[in-house]
Scaffold this motif. Sequence first.
Motif: not given
Length: 721
Positions: A146, A149, A155
């Motif tokens: 996360e 990302r 990701r």
Amino acid sequence: MFTLHNIHDGEVVHQKSLLLIGRYNSPRDRDGHVQVQTANEAGRQTFPAHSWPMCDGWFKCLAILSPGKNIIQLRVAGGGDSVRVCVDYVPLLDIPPLHLVVMLAADSPGLMDCPPCKPSPAHSNLHAAVAKLRMAACMWQALTAEEMRAAGLGRRTFRLEEHWSADSLSRSFSPDPDSLMSCMRSTIKVHVVRSDKTAAQIRDRDIAQQYDGARDKNALHGIFLDAMKRYGPPFEDLTRPIVAGLIFDSHYDKASNLITGHAALGSHNPTGISLGMCGSHVAYAWPRFIEEVPDCLLDTTPPGDTVGNDCNACPTNWEACTVGLTAFIHEVGHAFSAPHTSGIMGGGCSRDFPKNFLSTVAYSRVLNRRDDVPITIHTDHMCRWALQDLLRFVGLPHFRHPSDPEKNSASAVVTVEGHGDSLRLVINCKAGIAEVNLNGTVLNKTSIPNPAKQVLVRINELSRFSRNSPLQLQVLSMNGKHAEYPVWSMLSRMAQIQIPGTDIHLRRKSVGRPIGEDGDWPWAVLLNKRDQRGNLAQAYKIDLRVGWRLDGAEVYFEDRTKIPCGRRGPGGNDPDMGGHMTRKLLISRKAEITKVLVSRVDQNDLCGLRMFLSNGKAMGALNKHYSHAVETLVPDEGQIIVGFYGTTSQHSRCNEFGIITAPRNIQLPDWLYDMPELQNNPKDGSGSRLRPNDGPRRYDLDIAEDQDGGYDCHLDVEESD
């Protein structure tokens, strides 16, 4: 009614554990629970359902994926609204994994520390240790993906080694191998290795990290490495494994109030085993399976005094949980080559760990308060990977994606261009520039997906900074390289330097390569300096340091101090300069330096230095057997040499040597000698220390100088202009 903020339908991911962040937009049940169900394309459930708390409609939750298409359904607990999203999990089996290891003592009692509020042995035996380490790794994997990302890096995260075995990620798995929810499946592998050391040896306080009198606080790291090497593959130098290791036999000695058998240590070995390890003394508070994650991160139960209160930061179970998991991922970060930076790699962020996984937080007994809720996708907190760490990880094989281009290892290069109002710092990096800072303040943050390869910092952007204080330009490249450059020193490399408040310009000219690489030390030394009384002290001798290459010079002043034309050390303890052909040149009050010769092997490699005085003296060595060229530095007409400047590499080799000149017969203003770009001060702000019986008595100075006689020089070179 549901909005997912960090995933889109049909997305392809490469991780087993996925963090979902979203919001339930109904006015009802906004502080209830959201249930996560996972099924395959055929509709068969692939992982048991589990629930996560909502706060004002916001939620965060984990989903455990199976290879192939995963239909994740989020539903308000108790029925009602729902949303589905399809995620395609494609494991990347051709990249190296993060290995998980539990180390037991040779005679381990088989139980970890556990308070009465946690049922034992359910939270303290070896099975529990394996389950807790497996669940912790899932949380770290999802957190890292996360963070990647959100930073615009895609990701991506580390892979976890798997094998066919009984899974522990859900309490609902059935022991029946024929059940659809059978525990027998491909699950994260946790190696159990046995040390040849006894529990008493592992718990010896002489190797306990938190014991001030310990003789070897790093010993447990070596013990862990030895145990893995005896275990055998995959823990061999040839495979260069990266390991998260849990010391099973850590123990709190209540009598001495000391946690033994514990060391939070991590190191990266590019040619062998990299290990980040931690003790199990707070593992009682960690979740064993996914259903326990919210409870463990919100449990305000005091663990009591039968277990160690690590760093006095564990007055509740949730705080003990996060202290352990944050310290552990910090050490795993070291194993992945991350240095101390900020966030996770800065330490002190354990209380924010739950904010990565929950939209609500518990009351902190350490801080005597509860942080604001809800925790949304926009909530900032400290328990994050720094961008520098993420970019470093991207370059490791453990984080690579099949579509990644070849890594560019180029470093940033900074140059000074233009004059006057058009003056600017030009930053170039073929790998791309991620971020530019001035004294820690972000000046320019380029697009991570499409990074700039050149950034300009104009002179008017520097006007808010005082020239009387150091100013560091910090450049973060897309390959994770971080470099710092002293701005005022770099600006002093301009051909002309205007003295503030006057029309007087100093001029500069040099031989060699100016500053441009991380680790270079720019310096400037004037022939007058301010002494500790605020008066000006004049240079009376120069020691020219020449060996097989040019090391630099040392300038001696009448206040009995000396300043190197080279690197400085802390507290005035400067590193010794080499130079077997060193020569000392005495400068009388009536003499001035008229000419400087610098010999070089090539543009970046200087090998000799020689100076000439107006009274006919000359001194120095040019290494005529090694030099390919000799360049002459003389003042322009109407100018006089008032100092030197240059650049010294991190290996203490002089890469640039130049002269600073001023108009002849003009009184230079007093504040010139306080300009930081014209000084060579240690980074800690200290200066050269006075010798005993200091004072401005020239007759008491060391006025010895060396004999020259054209040492190591051709006559025609000496007399050239």
